[in-house]
Design an enzyme around this catalytic site. Sequence first.
Site, PDB file in Angstrom:
ATOM      1  N   ASP A   1       0.996  12.743   8.293  1.00 37.79           N
ATOM      2  CA  ASP A   1      -0.451  12.806   8.406  1.00 37.79           C
ATOM      3  C   ASP A   1      -0.855  12.787   9.884  1.00 37.79           C
ATOM      4  OD1 ASP A   1      -3.056  12.728   7.324  1.00 37.79           O
ATOM      5  OD2 ASP A   1      -3.175  10.605   7.801  1.00 37.79           O
TER       6      ASP A   1
ATOM      7  N   THR B   1      -6.435  17.193   9.538  1.00 34.27           N
ATOM      8  CA  THR B   1      -6.463  16.567  10.857  1.00 34.27           C
ATOM      9  C   THR B   1      -5.499  17.262  11.810  1.00 34.27           C
ATOM     10  OG1 THR B   1      -4.852  14.946  10.079  1.00 34.27           O
ATOM     11  CG2 THR B   1      -7.155  14.321   9.998  1.00 34.27           C
ATOM     12  N   THR B   2      -4.334  17.656  11.314  1.00 34.98           N
ATOM     13  CA  THR B   2      -3.366  18.328  12.169  1.00 34.98           C
ATOM     14  C   THR B   2      -3.921  19.682  12.622  1.00 34.98           C
ATOM     15  OG1 THR B   2      -1.648  17.280  10.865  1.00 34.98           O
ATOM     16  CG2 THR B   2      -0.962  19.024  12.339  1.00 34.98           C
TER      17      THR B   2
ATOM     18  N   ASP C   1      -5.914  11.598   1.349  1.00 37.50           N
ATOM     19  CA  ASP C   1      -6.307  12.926   1.807  1.00 37.50           C
ATOM     20  C   ASP C   1      -6.734  13.783   0.625  1.00 37.50           C
ATOM     21  OD1 ASP C   1      -5.650  12.121   4.286  1.00 37.50           O
ATOM     22  OD2 ASP C   1      -4.048  13.565   4.629  1.00 37.50           O
TER      23      ASP C   1
END
Lengths: 560, 524
Positions: free
Chosen positions: A66, A99-100, A391
């Site tokens: 994550d 997020t990445t 997520d």
Amino acid sequence: MSQRMQQGQPMIILGEDSQRTSGQDAQSMNITAGKAVAEAVRTTLGPKGMDKMLVDSGGQVVVTNDGVTILKEMDIDHPAANMIVEVSETQEDEVGDGTTTAVINAGELLDQAEDLLDSDVHATTIAQGYRQAAEKAKEVLEDNAIEVTEDDRETLTKIAATAMTGKGAESAKDLLSELVVDAVLAVKDDDGIDTNNVSIEKVVGGTIDNSELVEGVIVDKERVDENMPYAVEDANIAILDDALEVRETEIDAEVNVTDPDQLQQFLDQEEKQLKEMVDQLVEVGADAVFVGDGIDDMAQHYLAKEGILAVRRAKSSDLKRLARATGGRVVSSLDDIEADDLGFAGSVGQKDVGGDERIFVEDVEDAKSVTLILRGGTEHVVDELERAIEDSLGVVRTTLEDGKVLPGGGAPETELSLQLREFADSVGGREQLAVEAFAEALDIIPRTLAENAGLDPIDSLVDLRSRHDGGEFAAGLDAYTGEVIDMEEEGVVEPLRVKTQAIESATEAAVMILRIDDVIAAGDLSGGQTGSDDDDGGAPGGMGGGMGGMGGMGGMGGAM
Amino acid sequence: MASRMQQPLYILAEGTNRTHGRSAQDSNIRAGKAVAEAVRTTLGPRGMDKMLVDSSGEVVITNDGATILEKMDIEHPAAQMLVEVSQTQEEEVGDGTTTAAVLTGELLAHAEDLLDDDLHPTVIVEGYTEAARIAQDAIDDMVLDVTLDDDLLRKVAESSMTGKGTGDVTADVLAKHVVKAVQMVHEDDNGVFHRDDVRVLTRTGASSSATELVEGVVLDKEPVNENMPRSVSDATVAVLDMKLDVRKSEVDTEYNITSVDQLTAAIDAEDSELRGYAKALADAGVDVVFCTKSIDDRVAGFLADAGILAFKSVKKSDARALARATGAKRLGSLSDLDESDLGRVDAVSIRSFGDDDLAFVEGGAAARAVTLFLRGGTEHVVDELERAIEDAVDVVVAAIDKGGVVPGAGATEIAIADRIRSEAAGIEGRKQLAVEAYADAVEALPRTLAENTGMDPIDALVDLRARYETEGLAGIISSGRSGEIGDPVELGVIDPVAVKREAIESATEAATMIVRIDDVIAAK
């Protein structure tokens, strides 16, 4: 470096330990830092992304895929690098996933900007161009989004599953995605969806496949007294944010008695008080009672005698969930309790999960608050599972809120890249170059997907482009086979907002960093000042790193 | 400025240590293998023990995988994942901790070869997960179709104890005790077995053959007063969760005394209150009192006068067991004492062991708690005996509650490996290689068993496979100085199915987790 003072700025106005970097040095230093952060999470992107193992100074280990967790745990010192970390945090708060992607986008935007700066395009012009491009990108994505409704369970499940791929949860994603969708649909009400109402209980032992959804609440407590029943059927539940203890005055009170009878009266009075409290609960018909504070031993005794199952020191979040799930109300004073305030559940009982006894409140009429029991072989497995599930809950919620999704597999980025190049021609001035650079930057997502899957990034990119050029908006890269396929058909979709948010916050962070031409760090605050709240404890050690970076960045950079 | 594709490390705090790519994978895999290697030699009936000395000189001698790993003070983060596997195994099923750690290590070792052959880690993960599913199916098929009678359960307990330092009691005597203990408390009114009901208490002295099963509870407590009877038979028991002391109100109270009479009145009142406790208990016919809180010295005296045996500050867990053994309720108040609140036992007696007195509470009316009272020559002997017995109790419970038994001695592993290999051929793509590697990893268990038994591992493995092919069941039976291939069921080597399942599950999850890591960032 104080010699580098342009415009004859007298260094004397700053504190003695202050470090200052300005002009192009500052820009390139910040850009390099931002890129370094993006580089650090790149390998985790996509279904074939790898995990990172992070060990903190106390030896605590986190294994995760994550992006936001990695960056939070990484103890990043550099102020500009921290701006990029913030991008991932915003993404996590807003949409819960991607997020990445957001961080990689930001890093690549900075990389492209560096080239433009080298060819003498002014930073404000780049900023202008990036903003225009981001605006256009949002438009394009919104025009092409696919509508999804709440009834389209199949698509929702697929969205939940897509958010889990590449994470530790993948091996059981069929089961887990069903659970996630059930959970989100259960807690949905007129006010929207609050995924905080899906509580997650982690249990070590068993496999991920044993995970389940309990339509109700699990309280991680045991009943206070052994003589209370293990379970109650068809229970009326009192939820009390109060103590079942003898009332005391706030002011220290002392009683002066002159003979034993008086003393006895006081003692009897106290006992009576407790008895009355229990009687009150009996009167309103409570079969189980959850108390936020303590329960006096004597009160426990009376409760047990009445056959009431009682739990003390329940967390206030648990009380709220209980109220939501059972249709009861949290009462803050026992005196005000009425039969209407009680909730109802078909069964309240103490059960064993993975060696721990917990109280299960189940069989409620309309569970507006549910609990996911996640199981896994070891603690680290369940921790990572929890992150994946959170997520996944986030994206399903976002999908239901917006009702729009986009295909995955790098399809939207490829399409944007093509359309923005076209759009660039219509932009006048040097901004045109920035828009083109923006288009170029978005290619990083499909390129990284291909790289992580061990494919040739150029081949994949070319394939993708030609399919998109032929009008296939949903053409994306299948990381398993290396082929370009229709992602929508395959069921690899993610919420529109994950993509738009990723582009928006990446653009904003990049623009902010580009506009900086001067970094002034006051002595030992260099790391901590912009270090926000996530690197507490790292502050003292942070100084050296931050300073080193400022002072002699060429040398440090090369040291790797 | 820094060259473009390089990773400028300075964004991290100083002193942060970072390894990534293949070297991170290598280091993690090596660490995992090293842990597995450390416990390998303890596997099986001929496994050896380890002596662990901690920094303060405390010595533990054990054959128990989970204990070894816990005491080993392991620092490497990936190695800790393996320690966790054994801990989960210990908590979930109580035995097979070495098996789980060895299997994880083997899975990692094979993953290393696959990485060398350029298999992507995610492909290895898929293959391993797939293979683990096949393994579970194979275990399903191996479950023995037998009734779980005492005889069989004794074999299960015995299998779990072999190879552990069970002193001079042969495992079969202990197994008998263990099975009897579990059978006595199994299935209470809710149909749930409470593991806490089988208690283990150890005392050094005598020899391990003096180990006995007490049908009730043994407390490490002495009576509160010397003058109390040291043994009571056919006793009525009260278990109290309250202080036997002068009651105090929640609000601070103070006597304001102006005359001698007032003082005398106050003292008399307290005295009569304390006498009241003893009287209430005596009137209710109570012979023995167990109190989890304090008992005032004067109350102790009154109780002694009334011929009542009393214990104070009894641990909560002991009180729980006492309540379950005697059928007494735990009382928070003496005000409304009635018959149904009290329990009955055949005998309560104080026995001396060296300087210590222990209270034996035997033959309770409810009989829902039993105690295995273990003896042994030295502290280390009883400690290891305790671990062996705890494991044995766990496996017996696991056999009863969690789906039955499978053959031991490596027979189940051979069957699993065979099934995985035969199904691997039908699996498409590169993950087929990972599935096959899984079969090899599972076979490392019988191979280690053979090695520890003193057989040639290769010969043993080949023979095992051949015998499995013809008879469908083959294990490694130790005999004399070496071992031979035989039928484990016939020879009573049987394991609970839950132990195998959990080992496969947690080993697979931990191994796949480690394989997926390509970056280790460690703060100073």
